[in-house]
Enzyme design. Structure first.
Site, PDB file in Angstrom:
ATOM      1  N   MET A   1      -1.515   6.304   3.735  1.00  0.00           N
ATOM      2  CA  MET A   1      -0.740   5.750   4.848  1.00  0.00           C
ATOM      3  C   MET A   1       0.639   5.260   4.411  1.00  0.00           C
ATOM      4  O   MET A   1       1.634   5.508   5.098  1.00  0.00           O
ATOM      5  CB  MET A   1      -1.518   4.600   5.509  1.00  0.00           C
ATOM      6  CG  MET A   1      -2.513   5.047   6.552  1.00  0.00           C
ATOM      7  SD  MET A   1      -1.797   6.078   7.840  1.00  0.00           S
ATOM      8  CE  MET A   1      -0.581   4.995   8.534  1.00  0.00           C
TER       9      MET A   1
ATOM     10  N   HIS B   1     -14.368  10.355   9.406  1.00  0.00           N
ATOM     11  CA  HIS B   1     -13.158  10.229   8.580  1.00  0.00           C
ATOM     12  C   HIS B   1     -13.298  11.018   7.292  1.00  0.00           C
ATOM     13  O   HIS B   1     -14.410  11.366   6.876  1.00  0.00           O
ATOM     14  CB  HIS B   1     -12.886   8.762   8.232  1.00  0.00           C
ATOM     15  CG  HIS B   1     -12.332   7.970   9.376  1.00  0.00           C
ATOM     16  ND1 HIS B   1     -13.130   7.358  10.318  1.00  0.00           N
ATOM     17  CD2 HIS B   1     -11.051   7.700   9.743  1.00  0.00           C
ATOM     18  CE1 HIS B   1     -12.373   6.751  11.212  1.00  0.00           C
ATOM     19  NE2 HIS B   1     -11.097   6.943  10.891  1.00  0.00           N
ATOM     20  N   HIS B   2     -12.162  11.202   6.642  1.00  0.00           N
ATOM     21  CA  HIS B   2     -12.058  11.879   5.339  1.00  0.00           C
ATOM     22  C   HIS B   2     -12.981  11.256   4.285  1.00  0.00           C
ATOM     23  O   HIS B   2     -13.353  10.074   4.394  1.00  0.00           O
ATOM     24  CB  HIS B   2     -10.600  11.812   4.865  1.00  0.00           C
ATOM     25  CG  HIS B   2     -10.055  10.405   4.826  1.00  0.00           C
ATOM     26  ND1 HIS B   2     -10.065   9.654   3.692  1.00  0.00           N
ATOM     27  CD2 HIS B   2      -9.514   9.610   5.804  1.00  0.00           C
ATOM     28  CE1 HIS B   2      -9.539   8.455   3.945  1.00  0.00           C
ATOM     29  NE2 HIS B   2      -9.193   8.409   5.226  1.00  0.00           N
TER      30      HIS B   2
ATOM     31  N   LYS C   1     -12.330   7.599   2.504  1.00  0.00           N
ATOM     32  CA  LYS C   1     -12.231   6.306   3.218  1.00  0.00           C
ATOM     33  C   LYS C   1     -13.147   5.261   2.582  1.00  0.00           C
ATOM     34  O   LYS C   1     -14.321   5.512   2.323  1.00  0.00           O
ATOM     35  CB  LYS C   1     -12.562   6.482   4.706  1.00  0.00           C
ATOM     36  CG  LYS C   1     -12.410   5.181   5.485  1.00  0.00           C
ATOM     37  CD  LYS C   1     -12.289   5.403   6.979  1.00  0.00           C
ATOM     38  CE  LYS C   1     -12.240   4.098   7.758  1.00  0.00           C
ATOM     39  NZ  LYS C   1     -11.105   3.240   7.409  1.00  0.00           N
TER      40      LYS C   1
ATOM     41  N   GLY D   1       0.849  -1.194   0.000  1.00  0.00           N
ATOM     42  CA  GLY D   1       0.000   0.000   0.000  1.00  0.00           C
ATOM     43  C   GLY D   1       0.877   1.233   0.000  1.00  0.00           C
ATOM     44  O   GLY D   1       1.734   1.401   0.873  1.00  0.00           O
TER      45      GLY D   1
ATOM     46  N   THR E   1      -7.950  -2.246   7.163  1.00  0.00           N
ATOM     47  CA  THR E   1      -9.259  -2.514   7.779  1.00  0.00           C
ATOM     48  C   THR E   1     -10.226  -3.012   6.703  1.00  0.00           C
ATOM     49  O   THR E   1      -9.905  -3.007   5.514  1.00  0.00           O
ATOM     50  CB  THR E   1      -9.823  -1.239   8.445  1.00  0.00           C
ATOM     51  OG1 THR E   1      -9.914  -0.208   7.447  1.00  0.00           O
ATOM     52  CG2 THR E   1      -8.949  -0.764   9.582  1.00  0.00           C
TER      53      THR E   1
ATOM     54  N   ALA F   1      -6.532  -2.193  13.998  1.00  0.00           N
ATOM     55  CA  ALA F   1      -7.228  -1.178  13.197  1.00  0.00           C
ATOM     56  C   ALA F   1      -6.739   0.222  13.548  1.00  0.00           C
ATOM     57  O   ALA F   1      -7.103   1.184  12.865  1.00  0.00           O
ATOM     58  CB  ALA F   1      -8.727  -1.273  13.426  1.00  0.00           C
ATOM     59  N   ASN F   2      -5.913   0.323  14.597  1.00  0.00           N
ATOM     60  CA  ASN F   2      -5.462   1.664  14.978  1.00  0.00           C
ATOM     61  C   ASN F   2      -4.144   1.563  15.744  1.00  0.00           C
ATOM     62  O   ASN F   2      -4.088   0.911  16.786  1.00  0.00           O
ATOM     63  CB  ASN F   2      -6.536   2.350  15.833  1.00  0.00           C
ATOM     64  CG  ASN F   2      -6.353   3.850  15.849  1.00  0.00           C
ATOM     65  OD1 ASN F   2      -5.299   4.326  16.246  1.00  0.00           O
ATOM     66  ND2 ASN F   2      -7.360   4.591  15.417  1.00  0.00           N
TER      67      ASN F   2
ATOM     68  N   GLY G   1      -0.632   4.409  -0.574  1.00  0.00           N
ATOM     69  CA  GLY G   1      -1.606   5.502  -0.600  1.00  0.00           C
ATOM     70  C   GLY G   1      -1.273   6.493   0.510  1.00  0.00           C
ATOM     71  O   GLY G   1      -0.102   6.712   0.837  1.00  0.00           O
TER      72      GLY G   1
HETATM   73  N1  LIG Z   1      -4.483   0.692  11.547  1.00  0.00           N
HETATM   74  C1  LIG Z   1      -4.334   2.025  11.467  1.00  0.00           C
HETATM   75  O1  LIG Z   1      -3.796   2.678  12.377  1.00  0.00           O
HETATM   76  C2  LIG Z   1      -4.819   2.707  10.228  1.00  0.00           C
HETATM   77  C3  LIG Z   1      -5.378   1.963   9.227  1.00  0.00           C
HETATM   78  N2  LIG Z   1      -5.714   2.538   8.047  1.00  0.00           N
HETATM   79  C4  LIG Z   1      -6.199   1.637   7.014  1.00  0.00           C
HETATM   80  O2  LIG Z   1      -5.155   1.473   6.050  1.00  0.00           O
HETATM   81  C5  LIG Z   1      -5.724   1.178   4.780  1.00  0.00           C
HETATM   82  C6  LIG Z   1      -5.139   2.126   3.723  1.00  0.00           C
HETATM   83  O3  LIG Z   1      -5.558   3.442   4.014  1.00  0.00           O
HETATM   84  P1  LIG Z   1      -5.104   4.648   3.053  1.00  0.00           P
HETATM   85  O4  LIG Z   1      -3.626   4.660   2.898  1.00  0.00           O
HETATM   86  O5  LIG Z   1      -5.806   5.847   3.555  1.00  0.00           O
HETATM   87  O6  LIG Z   1      -5.779   4.179   1.667  1.00  0.00           O
HETATM   88  P2  LIG Z   1      -5.405   4.629   0.186  1.00  0.00           P
HETATM   89  O7  LIG Z   1      -6.637   4.370  -0.616  1.00  0.00           O
HETATM   90  O8  LIG Z   1      -4.797   5.989   0.181  1.00  0.00           O
HETATM   91  O9  LIG Z   1      -4.254   3.595  -0.250  1.00  0.00           O
HETATM   92  C7  LIG Z   1      -4.508   2.242  -0.450  1.00  0.00           C
HETATM   93  C8  LIG Z   1      -3.269   1.627  -1.069  1.00  0.00           C
HETATM   94  O10 LIG Z   1      -3.494   0.208  -1.140  1.00  0.00           O
HETATM   95  C9  LIG Z   1      -3.127  -0.206  -2.446  1.00  0.00           C
HETATM   96  N3  LIG Z   1      -3.852  -1.399  -2.864  1.00  0.00           N
HETATM   97  C10 LIG Z   1      -5.130  -1.544  -3.229  1.00  0.00           C
HETATM   98  N4  LIG Z   1      -5.383  -2.810  -3.609  1.00  0.00           N
HETATM   99  C11 LIG Z   1      -4.207  -3.471  -3.493  1.00  0.00           C
HETATM  100  C12 LIG Z   1      -3.806  -4.811  -3.741  1.00  0.00           C
HETATM  101  N5  LIG Z   1      -4.645  -5.734  -4.226  1.00  0.00           N
HETATM  102  N6  LIG Z   1      -2.521  -5.143  -3.511  1.00  0.00           N
HETATM  103  C13 LIG Z   1      -1.633  -4.208  -3.041  1.00  0.00           C
HETATM  104  N7  LIG Z   1      -1.951  -2.934  -2.809  1.00  0.00           N
HETATM  105  C14 LIG Z   1      -3.238  -2.572  -3.020  1.00  0.00           C
HETATM  106  C15 LIG Z   1      -3.469   0.972  -3.336  1.00  0.00           C
HETATM  107  O11 LIG Z   1      -2.758   0.852  -4.539  1.00  0.00           O
HETATM  108  P3  LIG Z   1      -3.443   1.186  -5.960  1.00  0.00           P
HETATM  109  O12 LIG Z   1      -3.411   2.663  -6.062  1.00  0.00           O
HETATM  110  O13 LIG Z   1      -2.584   0.467  -6.916  1.00  0.00           O
HETATM  111  O14 LIG Z   1      -4.849   0.634  -5.886  1.00  0.00           O
HETATM  112  C16 LIG Z   1      -2.979   2.114  -2.484  1.00  0.00           C
HETATM  113  O15 LIG Z   1      -1.596   2.295  -2.644  1.00  0.00           O
HETATM  114  C17 LIG Z   1      -7.237   1.281   4.958  1.00  0.00           C
HETATM  115  O16 LIG Z   1      -7.756  -0.013   5.168  1.00  0.00           O
HETATM  116  C18 LIG Z   1      -7.376   2.123   6.217  1.00  0.00           C
HETATM  117  O17 LIG Z   1      -8.570   1.917   6.901  1.00  0.00           O
HETATM  118  C19 LIG Z   1      -5.539   3.872   7.824  1.00  0.00           C
HETATM  119  C20 LIG Z   1      -5.009   4.666   8.795  1.00  0.00           C
HETATM  120  C21 LIG Z   1      -4.605   4.146  10.080  1.00  0.00           C
HETATM  121  O1  LIG Z   2      -8.912   4.981   6.742  1.00  0.00           O
HETATM  122  C1  LIG Z   2      -8.449   5.742   7.627  1.00  0.00           C
HETATM  123  O2  LIG Z   2      -8.048   6.880   7.358  1.00  0.00           O
HETATM  124  C2  LIG Z   2      -8.354   5.226   8.998  1.00  0.00           C
HETATM  125  N1  LIG Z   2      -8.667   3.977   9.209  1.00  0.00           N
HETATM  126  C3  LIG Z   2      -8.583   3.273  10.433  1.00  0.00           C
HETATM  127  C4  LIG Z   2      -9.912   2.676  10.814  1.00  0.00           C
HETATM  128  O3  LIG Z   2     -10.657   2.218   9.916  1.00  0.00           O
HETATM  129  O4  LIG Z   2     -10.223   2.622  11.995  1.00  0.00           O
HETATM  130  C5  LIG Z   2      -7.889   4.032  11.523  1.00  0.00           C
HETATM  131  C6  LIG Z   2      -7.955   5.513  11.459  1.00  0.00           C
HETATM  132  O5  LIG Z   2      -9.071   5.974  12.143  1.00  0.00           O
HETATM  133  C7  LIG Z   2      -7.831   6.096  10.071  1.00  0.00           C
END
Ligand SMILES: NC(=O)C1=CN([C@@H]2O[C@H](COP(=O)(O)OP(=O)(O)OC[C@H]3O[C@@H](n4cnc5c(N)ncnc54)[C@H](OP(=O)(O)O)[C@@H]3O)[C@@H](O)[C@H]2O)C=CC1
Ligand SMILES: O=C(O)C1=N[C@H](C(=O)O)C[C@H](O)C1
Length: 236
Positions: free
Chosen positions: A11, A130-131, A134, A7, A75, A98-99, A9
């Site tokens: 994060m 959230h933004h 999401k 990933g 998540t 998840a966090n 994106g």
């Molecule tokens: N646990 C925590 O503390 C937190 C968790 N999260 C979670 O992290 C995840 C990502 O969030 P965020 O960065 O905002 O999302 P984004 O949509 O910005 O990024 C997602 C990334 O995942 C990639 N991706 C999608 N499908 C695949 C695949 N099949 N194989 C590999 N890579 C893939 C995308 O690539 P492509 O562009 O090629 O599709 C992209 O680079 C979410 O599930 C979010 O809820 C977020 C913040 C905090």
């Molecule tokens: O997608 C996000 O941005 C986030 N995802 C996580 C969640 O689904 O709980 C954690 C955080 O709140 C940001």
């Protein structure tokens, strides 16, 4: 420490930037169109996955092949997918949270304790914001808080409300708000007769999640295969 990221994106980019600041080597970055290349990656200290459930198959194969530590922040997994991640703990140190913020790790305990102390006379509602980009709702964190508050599933979960649906005593309402660029806000409210207690965690940026995930990798990399939690890494 040497890590690889699944990933890239919002994060993934934040983790890459925090890793660079700390002198941590990023051996590879994998997203939708090159996730197949994970097959060729040698063992890193930690694979950090903030992507999509769609990446799970490739991630699981990598962890089974190398035994590298897995820090998973993605998540929106189904119960079967979550079980697949749990099974990886047989061959590697694994954490799925998840966090990764310390504030939410504490909020989880405070909410569980408040629910116990206040008892069934108090109505519980969880609201997360959230933004607008999401993908999943409700947030993984809202689900984590729900499990902490009601581990045995004694109360019915109601996701949003519309129409004629008077609240019942034994339910927990869960509500997802989406808009703008909000990094993540979670509020657990307890409403009793003539009083309300609300506990709120507000992420001011994604940096807290990124640093939390990197620290989890640092703490996991030399551990034995097994299933680890934020509590194991932060509070024990
Ligand atoms: N646990 C925590 O503390 C937190 C968790 N999260 C979670 O992290 C995840 C990502 O969030 P965020 O960065 O905002 O999302 P984004 O949509 O910005 O990024 C997602 C990334 O995942 C990639 N991706 C999608 N499908 C695949 C695949 N099949 N194989 C590999 N890579 C893939 C995308 O690539 P492509 O562009 O090629 O599709 C992209 O680079 C979410 O599930 C979010 O809820 C977020 C913040 C905090
Ligand atoms: O997608 C996000 O941005 C986030 N995802 C996580 C969640 O689904 O709980 C954690 C955080 O709140 C940001």
């Amino acid at each position: 420490m040497k890590i690889a990221l699944v990933g890239m994106g919002r994060m993934g980019k934040m983790i890459a930037s925090c890793a660079e600041e700390r002198g941590i080597e990023v051996a590879g970055t994998f997203l939708g169109d090159n996730i197949g290349d994970l097959e060729k990656l040698g063992k890193v200290d930690a694979l950090i996955d903030f992507s999509s459930p769609a990446a799970l198959h490739a991630v699981a194969a990598y962890i089974r092949r190398t035994g590298a530590a897995l820090v998973c922040g993605t998540t929106g997994y189904s119960a079967e997918e979550a079980a697949e991640i749990r099974s990886l703990a047989e061959c590697a140190p694994v954490i799925l949270s998840a966090n990764y913020s310390v504030g939410v790790a504490v909020l989880k305990h405070l909410s569980a304790e408040a629910a116990k102390l206040l008892g069934d006379d108090f109505d519980i509602e969880i609201v997360e914001t959230h933004h607008r980009m999401k993908a999943d709702a409700p947030s993984g964190t809202a689900k984590l808080l729900l499990r902490a508050i009601d581990p045995e599933g004694r109360r019915r979960t109601v996701y949003g409300r519309e129409g004629m649906m008077k609240r019942e005593g034994n339910e927990i309402g869960v509500h997802a708000v989406r808009g703008g660029t909000v990094a993540g806000v979670h509020t657990v409210s307890f409403f009793g007769p003539d009083e309300e207690l609300s506990l709120t965690h507000r992420a001011e940026s994604r940096r807290i999640f990124a640093l939390g995930a990197i620290k989890a990798g640092e703490r996991l990399k030399d551990r034995a295969p097994g299933w680890y939690t934020m509590d194991d890494l932060l509070f024990s």
